[in-house]
Design a protein around this motif. Structure first.
Motif, mmCIF file in Angstrom:
data_model
loop_
_atom_site.group_PDB
_atom_site.id
_atom_site.type_symbol
_atom_site.label_atom_id
_atom_site.label_comp_id
_atom_site.label_asym_id
_atom_site.label_seq_id
_atom_site.Cartn_x
_atom_site.Cartn_y
_atom_site.Cartn_z
ATOM 1 N N ALA A 129 0.828 -1.210 0.000
ATOM 2 C CA ALA A 129 0.000 0.000 0.000
ATOM 3 C C ALA A 129 0.862 1.260 0.000
ATOM 4 C CB ALA A 129 -0.926 0.009 1.209
ATOM 5 N N ASN A 130 2.151 1.096 0.294
ATOM 6 C CA ASN A 130 3.130 2.181 0.222
ATOM 7 C C ASN A 130 2.791 3.355 1.135
ATOM 8 O OD1 ASN A 130 5.480 3.417 -0.631
ATOM 9 N ND2 ASN A 130 4.614 4.189 -2.546
ATOM 10 N N PRO A 131 2.556 3.076 2.431
ATOM 11 C CA PRO A 131 2.342 4.182 3.373
ATOM 12 C C PRO A 131 3.664 4.892 3.655
ATOM 13 C CG PRO A 131 2.485 2.108 4.557
ATOM 14 C CD PRO A 131 2.540 1.760 3.088
ATOM 15 N N VAL A 149 14.713 6.992 -11.706
ATOM 16 C CA VAL A 149 13.493 7.127 -12.499
ATOM 17 C C VAL A 149 12.343 7.035 -11.506
ATOM 18 C CG1 VAL A 149 12.002 6.145 -14.271
ATOM 19 C CG2 VAL A 149 14.485 6.163 -14.605
ATOM 20 N N ARG A 150 11.764 8.169 -11.192
ATOM 21 C CA ARG A 150 10.622 8.198 -10.282
ATOM 22 C C ARG A 150 9.367 7.846 -11.069
ATOM 23 N NH1 ARG A 150 13.405 8.522 -5.407
ATOM 24 N NH2 ARG A 150 14.810 10.314 -5.438
ATOM 25 N N PHE A 196 8.542 5.460 -5.799
ATOM 26 C CA PHE A 196 7.108 5.730 -5.913
ATOM 27 C C PHE A 196 6.641 6.699 -4.826
ATOM 28 C CE2 PHE A 196 8.060 1.615 -7.647
ATOM 29 C CZ PHE A 196 7.339 1.580 -8.830
ATOM 30 N N PRO A 197 5.731 7.627 -5.149
ATOM 31 C CA PRO A 197 5.199 8.525 -4.121
ATOM 32 C C PRO A 197 4.386 7.721 -3.110
ATOM 33 C CG PRO A 197 3.951 8.752 -6.161
ATOM 34 C CD PRO A 197 5.119 7.867 -6.475
ATOM 35 N N LYS A 245 14.156 12.495 -2.312
ATOM 36 C CA LYS A 245 13.198 13.512 -2.753
ATOM 37 C C LYS A 245 11.754 13.141 -2.410
ATOM 38 C CE LYS A 245 14.218 15.923 -6.342
ATOM 39 N NZ LYS A 245 14.452 16.438 -7.712
ATOM 40 N N MET A 246 11.462 11.850 -2.355
ATOM 41 C CA MET A 246 10.102 11.447 -2.017
ATOM 42 C C MET A 246 9.742 11.775 -0.567
ATOM 43 S SD MET A 246 8.619 10.387 -4.671
ATOM 44 C CE MET A 246 8.732 9.517 -6.241
ATOM 45 N N ASN A 247 10.745 12.142 0.239
ATOM 46 C CA ASN A 247 10.482 12.485 1.634
ATOM 47 C C ASN A 247 10.276 13.980 1.851
ATOM 48 O OD1 ASN A 247 10.679 9.829 2.449
ATOM 49 N ND2 ASN A 247 12.874 9.970 2.858
ATOM 50 N N LEU A 248 10.253 14.763 0.768
ATOM 51 C CA LEU A 248 10.122 16.211 0.898
ATOM 52 C C LEU A 248 8.904 16.626 1.722
ATOM 53 C CD1 LEU A 248 11.087 17.491 -2.659
ATOM 54 C CD2 LEU A 248 12.301 17.964 -0.538
ATOM 55 N N GLU A 249 7.772 15.988 1.464
ATOM 56 C CA GLU A 249 6.550 16.382 2.148
ATOM 57 C C GLU A 249 6.595 16.037 3.629
ATOM 58 O OE1 GLU A 249 3.162 14.790 0.226
ATOM 59 O OE2 GLU A 249 3.560 15.738 -1.702
#
Length: 274
Positions: free
Chosen positions: A88-90, A210-211, A179-180, A261-265
């Motif tokens: 689920a990629n939480p 490659v995001r 993945f986001p 970069k996916m941890n920016l938020e």
């Protein structure tokens, strides 16, 4: 300073007698494996977890590096893809991944008579959002590099000083990091991203990501090579290749590659710069 840290790193392993290393083949865990083997010889065992989130090429490199060091090396198969909490990629996806890893490694270590499991977490990792670190700690794993406040740069410097030819190897976290958070992870998506990155590496670009966001591939390259990439790459051919892999849209991140970069938020823009 580095000489002292190297001595301290060796000193950590001396009383362990026998140790199992969670060995991904990355520069950090490879340095840990190298030092453990130098101190303990065949009483140190490197174990690599194989799953769809590990590129086959990365696995082959891990095998070569272990053979070069001389350390005994084994493979185990982990099944995080069977856990819906992972797929689920939480935001704490990494926790479930490392839980699966260490729930596999710890029983193996105890069965073989290895009282210690160690990993390659370094001091810089503690400044990023890494919920997997907590999962490892809960299962009794130790992180010698972090314990001695050894940074990523120092890992590379120590590796170079020790003559390890992969001292400048780019960081290569598991493919799920592309993945986001909130987008479901599947084996097909992991393979699509992995093949896209292999294609770019074959073009001569190595420090990249490659995001994957839905049907869009977002290419991240070091800022200093973006201009050369745009000018020299056969872009229509690249787009065709990515579409053959299953992407519909292909974009280039103008900011360039930035680890985490996916941890920016989660952390805020200024903190993700490792």
């Amino acid at each position: 300073m580095l000489t002292e840290k190297l001595s301290q790193l060796k000193a950590i392993f001396q009383p362990m007698k026998q140790v199992l290393i969670a060995y991904s083949g990355g520069i950090d865990s490879t340095l840990v494996a190298k030092i453990a083997y130098d101190v303990l010889g065949d009483h140190a065992l490197a174990v690599t977890a194989v799953s769809p989130s590990l590129l086959p090429e990365e696995l082959e490199e891990a095998k070569i590096q272990a053979a070069t060091i001389g350390i005994p090396h084994e493979l185990v198969y982990t099944h995080e893809m069977d856990n819906p909490n992972y797929t689920a990629n939480p935001v704490n996806r990494c926790y479930f991944c490392k839980s699966e890893l260490h729930d596999t490694l710890k029983p193996l270590a105890l069965k073989r008579g290895y009282p210690y499991v160690v990993d390659g977490v370094n001091a810089d990792d503690l400044q990023d959002y890494r919920p997997g670190i907590q999962a490892a700690k809960e299962r009794g794993a130790r992180s010698p590099l972090a314990e001695l406040h050894i940074t990523k740069l120092e890992v590379r410097q120590l590796s170079q000083d020790l003559g390890l030819p992969w001292w400048d190897k780019p960081a290569q976290p598991c493919l799920s990091s592309r993945f986001p958070y909130g987008e479901e992870i599947t084996v097909a998506k992991l393979q699509r991203v992995g093949r896209a990155e292999i294609y770019l590496r074959n073009l001569g670009y190595h420090n990249l990501r490659v995001r994957s966001q839905g049907d869009t591939a977002k290419i991240e390259l070091p800022p200093e090579v973006i201009k050369d990439f745009v000018v020299t790459t056969n872009l229509p051919q690249l787009v065709t290749k990515f579409q053959e892999l299953g992407f519909i849209y292909v974009t280039l991140d103008l900011e360039g590659y930035r680890s985490g970069k996916m941890n920016l938020e989660i952390l805020g823009k200024d903190r993700v710069n490792i």
